[in-house]
Enzyme design. Structure first.
Site: not given
Length: 435
Positions: A22, A97, A121, A341
């Site tokens: 993806k 995104r 997300d 992260m």
């Protein structure tokens, strides 16, 4: 809003082939805007995020043709410039995104790009500074309309330069590369992301006539060219799916053969699962996960508790920490999962605790998992998927649990995993989709 109903406790068995990557394909789709000629991309996954971006390209004026099940051609000869400034386009950008990577190609080819602050997300703040600072270094200017959440980026002609990125952002690096390939002069990008996705993007651009060297390192040199041509490219298999299937096999005590994984591009993913005690056998370009009734987490040499943390490539991808956390709940031993992260990606652990997992959430970035060693199973639960990766982790937990589980908001899972219930049902899972 659709849901999955899962009857847990059934072993899986058989072969499964991972979909196309993806994160790579989203970059490749944006790169098709850099040329007027036809670009053919194979191994394109049939998932929501990719399909939405393909439709956006169609609406922009790109000629899109589906040649076979996973092969598409794209020809961006004529682009509707008015549509690129419409509210419809900006609204759609705000929900995807990956749309942020349209900036580099549009700016390089047309000298202007409008983009809405992208969504995606809910895993914590994902800033765009790296994108815009890098593109500014190439000579672009940008304005931000805070009331609309819209960025306007423009430049008469981009010019190559040296830049040191403030972070090794994958999408930021991709955006800057796509802007730099048509810039005047030479661009040097230090602290560039070097994930296989970026390597694949660079290789495709070089086949299109770009001049990129340093591929697979964090120091890229790009000699700008006047124009690019068409090419043919095949995307890698999705490393996140490969890792998810490894975790699924271990958690359910199943034997699964994962086919055509492109093992050389998995990095430390297999060994990271081995640190949890999971047996993994490489068979050519396939991975066999044999049935295991028990698996034991390793400790460090001095006997201290194992820590598994994400890091930029060649470190462990953050997208698999949710899966590894779930797998650890049935291991023997304890492990600290450190998600460096993103500050909200561990917030799904309360759902696992409700299912009977022993987890201490230390702070937004760290969780200690105390494994059950299968002394007792997780129990079925009623939960909602907060993001793509937490969604697949919860699905893995539900497949191993006793009783019935329901996962709502599975559109999040659909964004990243192709026909997942049919593929897992073929392995023996019992999953029903309820619309």
């Amino acid at each position: 809003m659709a849901s999955f109903v899962i009857e847990g406790g059934h072993k899986l068995h058989g072969e499964i082939i991972p979909q196309g990557a993806k994160n790579e394909v989203l970059q490749l789709l944006c790169a098709t805007l850099l040329t007027e000629e036809e670009v053919t991309i194979s191994n394109v996954p049939n998932i929501l995020d990719v399909n939405n971006l393909i439709q956006m390209l169609r609406d922009m004026g790109v000629e899109v043709s589906k040649k076979s099940g996973d092969t598409y051609t794209f020809k961006a000869a004529t682009i509707d410039r008015e549509y690129l400034e419409s509210e419809e386009f900006l609204t759609r950008c705000s929900k995807l995104r990956g749309s942020v990577m349209l900036v580099g190609p549009l700016l390089a080819r047309f000298g202007k790009a409008l983009i809405a602050k992208p969504g995606g997300d809910k895993i914590g703040r994902r800033r765009l500074d790296t994108h815009f600072l890098g593109i500014q270094k190439l000579g672009a200017s940008f304005d931000y309309d805070a009331s609309r959440g819209v960025f306007k980026i423009y430049a008469d002609r981009l010019k190559g330069t040296f830049m040191l990125l403030d972070e090794a952002s994958i999408t930021g690096t991709a955006n800057i590369i796509m802007a730099a390939v048509l810039a005047e002069g030479t661009t040097t990008i230090y602290n560039a992301a070097c994930e296989p996705y970026i390597q694949q993007l660079c290789r495709m651009l070089n086949r299109m006539g770009a001049r990129i060297s340093g591929i697979a390192s964090n120091l890229l040199t790009i000699e700008g060219v006047e124009s690019l041509k068409g090419c043919t490219h095949t995307a890698l298999p999705d490393m996140i799916e490969v890792g998810s299937f490894i975790g699924m096999a271990a958690m359910t005590g199943s034997e699964i053969l994962i086919k055509n994984v492109s093992h050389d591009n998995l990095g430390i993913i297999p060994n990271s699962f081995r640190r949890l005690g999971i047996q993994i056998e490489q068979r050519g370009d396939d991975i066999l996960v044999p049935q295991q009734d028990h698996y034991q987490i390793e400790s460090f040499i001095d006997g201290s508790i194992m820590t598994i943390a994400d890091a930029p490539w060649p470190g462990l991808t953050p997208d698999l920490l949710s899966v590894m956390l779930v797998v650890a709940t049935q291991a023997k031993g304890s492990v600290l999962i450190h998600q460096k992260m993103f500050e909200s990606r561990l917030f799904f652990v309360d759902k696992l605790i409700d299912m009977g997992a022993q987890i201490i959430l230390c702070d937004p970035h760290r969780a200690v998992v105390i494994g059950h060693d299968r002394n007792f199973n997780l129990r079925g639960g009623n939960m909602s998927s907060p993001d793509i990766r937490a969604g697949i982790a919860l699905l893995i937990a539900a497949l191993s649990a006793e009783g019935i589980s329901r996962i709502h908001n599975i559109e999040q899972i659909d964004r990243g995993y192709q026909n997942i219930e049919q593929r897992l049902t073929a392995l023996g899972a019992r999953i029903t989709r309820i619309e």
